[in-house]
Design an enzyme around this catalytic site. Sequence first.
Site, mmCIF file in Angstrom:
data_model
loop_
_atom_site.group_PDB
_atom_site.id
_atom_site.type_symbol
_atom_site.label_atom_id
_atom_site.label_comp_id
_atom_site.label_asym_id
_atom_site.label_seq_id
_atom_site.Cartn_x
_atom_site.Cartn_y
_atom_site.Cartn_z
ATOM 1 N N LYS A 123 1.052 -0.875 0.223
ATOM 2 C CA LYS A 123 -0.430 -0.170 0.203
ATOM 3 C C LYS A 123 1.168 1.208 0.328
ATOM 4 C CE LYS A 123 -3.510 2.388 2.480
ATOM 5 N NZ LYS A 123 -4.964 1.650 4.001
ATOM 6 N N SER B 270 -10.131 2.182 2.877
ATOM 7 C CA SER B 270 -8.967 2.758 1.917
ATOM 8 C C SER B 270 -7.567 1.455 1.487
ATOM 9 C CB SER B 270 -8.405 3.457 3.176
ATOM 10 O OG SER B 270 -7.216 2.460 3.310
ATOM 11 N N SER C 151 -9.771 -0.978 6.736
ATOM 12 C CA SER C 151 -9.320 -0.192 5.591
ATOM 13 C C SER C 151 -8.573 -2.311 4.516
ATOM 14 C CB SER C 151 -8.375 0.599 5.308
ATOM 15 O OG SER C 151 -9.202 1.852 5.675
#
Lengths: 476, 473
Positions: free
Chosen positions: B74, B149, B173
């Site tokens: 990420k 997210s 997330s």
Amino acid sequence: MSLPDGWELVVGLEVHTELLTASKLFCGCENRFGEEPNTHVCPVCLGLPGSLPVLNRQAVELAMRIGAALHCTIAPSTFHRKNYFYPDQSKDYQISQYDLPINSRGYLDLPDGSRIGIERAHLEEDTGKTTHLSSGGRLQGAERSLVDYNRCGVPLVEIVSAPDIRSSAQARAYASELRSVLIATGASDGRLEEGSIRFDANVSVRRAGEPFGTRCEIKNLNSLRSLQRAIDYEAQRQIDLIESGGVVRQETRHWDEGLGETSTLRVKEDAEDYRYFRDPDLVDLAPEPAWVDEVRHRLPPMPSERRSALGALLSSPTSAQLDAVEAVVELGIERFVHAVARENGDVVIALSRAANELASAVDEVDRLAEHSFVTVVDMEASGEVSATQAKALLAGLLAGEDSDPRSLARAKGFEKMDQSALSTLVEELIGAHPDEWSRYRGGDEKLAQFFIGQVMRRTKGQANGKTVIEELNARR
Amino acid sequence: MNARTTAQRVRRGEISAVSVLEDSLARIHAENPRLNAFLRLDEEGARAAAERVDALVAAGDDPGPLAGVPIALKDNLCQRGVVTTCASRILGEWRPPYTATVVERLAGAGALLVGKTNLDEFAMGSSTENSAYGPTLNPRDLSRVPGGSSGGSAAAVAADFTPVALGSDTGGSIRQPASFCGVVGLKPTYGLVSRFGLVAFASSLDQIGPFSTTVEDAALTLEVIGGHDPRDSTSLRVGAPQLVAHVDDGVAGRRVGLVRELFEGADAEVVAAVHTAAEVLRAAGADVVDLSIPELSLGLSAYYIIAPAEASSNLARFDGVRFGHRVSGEDVTAMMEATRTFGFGDEVKRRIMLGTYALSAGYYDAYYGQALKVRTLMIDAFARAYQHVDLLLGATAPTVAFPFGAKSHDPMTMYLNDVFTIPTNLVGHPAISVPFATGEGGLPVGVQLLGPGMSESVMLAGARILERDREGL
């Protein structure tokens, strides 16, 4: 300076001291003053995204030593974030302690016997240094602002006194004594000129018997002298204001050393809302009781105890001797005087030599062995060398010319003068200065100094003044 | 091919790490332009790592448990020299001068770090629509969001770009996008995985964890990235967890609480999946009981005070002074303001303002102080529940993946997506989302298993049962 009749001054001091740690409070960067800008920085103290603080154990130890020296309660504590935007604050928040400081509720006794309460002494990180160009040094309107982050993250302890101080002289005495304590604990180098210790003063005035007045906080006090001057100025300003029907506003004021004035920096209404909250990147600081006990146990003697111990060597000290005691303790060189006392030497001479000759070369005292100092004092006390020669010997030993006082005395030709040679010289001088001699015989004692001076010149200071007077009196 | 099998075959010399990497890159080059799962690839770095792995194998050395496994990161995880954006304009082309602990550990285990994946800006969002670099598409249905997210990491695993990806989970997330994309997503116990090098959103809630196609791969990855790190003060003083060895321990004799507050209000197909999961666990020998933990309904409001409050402080450092993008101004203050105005997107600004307000003098007690009390209530409530059960079962998200734009106009509706995932973040416990059923339009539905702190081993064994019997369904 004294206040007009009927007025009382109330002062509390906030003292920031940088801690003498090897590295910064939350990272491994070296904690050093005066290096090239931005050379002691890393992702943590630069506040780079993703970096995290890790507390420095040595800083905790030094903070606890300060707490112990100030008779504080040392308790489990927490770290908070103090949020405000300023370029010298790399994360745009400062990690500090808020409702639970490591040290609280202590006191400091001053040399005059007064006691000043300590509310807290907490750990926090220092900021970087900002320089604003072409704006008179202010941020607003600066064409360029330069930041040096070497100081950012350096460990500080902020020591907050109770509002117990009642005069500018007492404020100065408190600051000076606190500085000595900080040096004695090993927590600080005490260098005011390098900003190692910095003062803020909360000043208010009141008519005797009334409750506390509104206070103003004075910033930018970089020396003991400016601390005292600023408090005097501010007290008079507030009294004048009140006496002319005005009201003191709570505000932060800036001391201008050149002008000798304080001026408004910001008023209370503009005060920042720091939005303090527990720093979620750090855990509670809870030193084990055994560690706290060890810190208290290993604390070296504080200046007040050391002054008492040194003063106790003197039978009925004069005020000049008490000043010398304070100076010698302040410089941390009383071990030389104690060494003389242990050898049953002349403590008065030792104190004087320590407060003068050793004090003037204090950075070199490590070159001087205690037993060498004892020897020099003994040589002076016994008349083996004169006072002038003893001073010269100490200077030579401190300069590293030799390590043995007697061999240095021989090298300098400081052998004790032969008594018959001195006798002959005195005869000779009496003959050469008949007027002075007759005035001396007539009772003008000042002329003894004239003859001593002549003898010293001829012997290059080798003679002992007392012996010269004995020789003169034998012929009077 | 999953990570464990890949690593085993690379370590035995049956396949080369370089060939595994090239296959992965080929799929990425073919599909990523459409999906936008990766923001940036580090092909050079990954190739060098693959060659090192192959050289070690050739020399008879063991490159580690993730030998030759391509892994996506990420883009809020720092990797030295690799542009890190947090999907925000404010970081510009910032290249961190240091590497996150988890990334170091992956590299040390022989993994190939192929690139950085898309996210909601600074991990704030539930759809990856809040990225400054465009949304990521859900590989299962290109008209739908991948969740967020960590949408880019979930999509990268779902699209078979890499068998494993790392995400971060502050309020769901990892788990919610895992559910939306039909992959496994694990949020570890707070403190089990070092946050050093993770760009913080809400420090007391953030935790890094893996996405994978199998429960076993999640266990394997957590073994590598977990364990104490002296650079993170909140890191637990525990060694690397032993998980893979226990993944097939089963749930016989385990007590599982089916928590009403963790599925009530969800779509019918989601509720049905949770009940089926309960039956599967029961059939495997678990004692499943109905539970109610009323305090869980307080989680969402507490979260939306605490997380923005911490974020308002964590994101203060993005001021244009030391790194990232700078918009010039009259003086420093004006420069900071212009930089932040340009650099942050709307959702980030909204949360900074919420958090600033919640911490302000006069409001602190009513908002932040109150939220902390709620958090304590929830910790106590979970502790009481775990006196009676070993694990809790519920839904991961109330719905399947929703279409683009369906919720982006209304922050409150979007926030409600996290209602089942937030409680575990507030109390610091682990939770895992396992793809278990299909719902509307054949879209995946995940179910969530929760456990007390450091119960990963038991939780993964339960997840393995759900995974196995999903296969059999």
